[in-house]
Design a protein around this motif. Structure first.
Motif, PDB file in Angstrom:
ATOM      1  N   LEU A   1       0.821  -1.208   0.000  1.00  0.00           N
ATOM      2  CA  LEU A   1       0.000   0.000   0.000  1.00  0.00           C
ATOM      3  C   LEU A   1       0.856   1.259   0.000  1.00  0.00           C
ATOM      4  O   LEU A   1       1.674   1.440   0.909  1.00  0.00           O
ATOM      5  N   ALA A   2       0.648   2.119  -0.981  1.00  0.00           N
ATOM      6  CA  ALA A   2       1.312   3.418  -0.950  1.00  0.00           C
ATOM      7  C   ALA A   2       0.790   4.163   0.269  1.00  0.00           C
ATOM      8  O   ALA A   2      -0.411   4.251   0.484  1.00  0.00           O
ATOM      9  N   GLY A   3       1.692   4.643   1.105  1.00  0.00           N
ATOM     10  CA  GLY A   3       1.296   5.350   2.310  1.00  0.00           C
ATOM     11  C   GLY A   3       1.226   4.482   3.545  1.00  0.00           C
ATOM     12  O   GLY A   3       1.095   4.988   4.649  1.00  0.00           O
ATOM     13  N   GLY A   4       1.305   3.150   3.377  1.00  0.00           N
ATOM     14  CA  GLY A   4       1.312   2.248   4.525  1.00  0.00           C
ATOM     15  C   GLY A   4       2.696   2.215   5.159  1.00  0.00           C
ATOM     16  O   GLY A   4       3.680   2.709   4.601  1.00  0.00           O
ATOM     17  N   THR A   5       2.797   1.613   6.321  1.00  0.00           N
ATOM     18  CA  THR A   5       4.061   1.565   7.048  1.00  0.00           C
ATOM     19  C   THR A   5       5.202   0.944   6.235  1.00  0.00           C
ATOM     20  O   THR A   5       6.288   1.536   6.179  1.00  0.00           O
TER      21      THR A   5
END
Length: 138
Positions: free
Chosen positions: A65-69
């Motif tokens: 996920l773009a923006g995930g950890t």
């Protein structure tokens, strides 16, 4: 050859790698780094994985996920290393395609893989049959 690190939440990285491996077979210079809870452990594991797969032509971290950890930690690492790139929103077709394009320059590789990932997203559509009128003569 461009090194590949696959990362993401929970079992995502292992699952997508196993799926791709069924099609392409075992893959050299690819490491899988799952994220469970601890960002410091994730960063340590990512740094180690990057070191293992880096042959001097660059490394791409594929994150779920773009923006995930996993994406954010990979990006933080990439911000201090010229030849480390991060792609978020990884799907199986882009990863599979990437396995066969690892000899090109890293910037071209990243552009190509992102394009292929987008192009592989399709919706199933049922085509409606044209109604037959009795006046059609059949």
């Amino acid at each position: 050859m461009i090194g590949i690190v696959v990362t993401g939440h929970g079992s995502f990285p292992n699952g997508i790698y196993e799926s791709v491996r069924l099609i392409a077979g075992d893959v050299e210079k690819l490491e899988v780094v799952p994220f469970e809870e601890d960002q410091d452990k994730l960063e340590e594991a990512l740094l180690k994985a990057i070191e293992v797969v880096d042959e001097g032509e660059g490394v791409v971290c594929f994150a779920d996920l773009a923006g995930g950890t996993p994406f954010n930690v990979s990006s933080r690492i990439a911000s201090t290393r010229d030849q480390v790139h991060v792609i978020g929103g990884t799907n199986s077709p882009m990863l599979l395609s990437g396995l066969f394009q690892r000899k090109q320059p890293i910037d071209s590789f990243v552009t190509s893989i992102i394009s292929e990932g987008k192009e592989s997203i399709k919706a199933f559509e049922v085509k409606k049959k044209r109604a037959v009128n009795e006046s059609d003569g059949i």
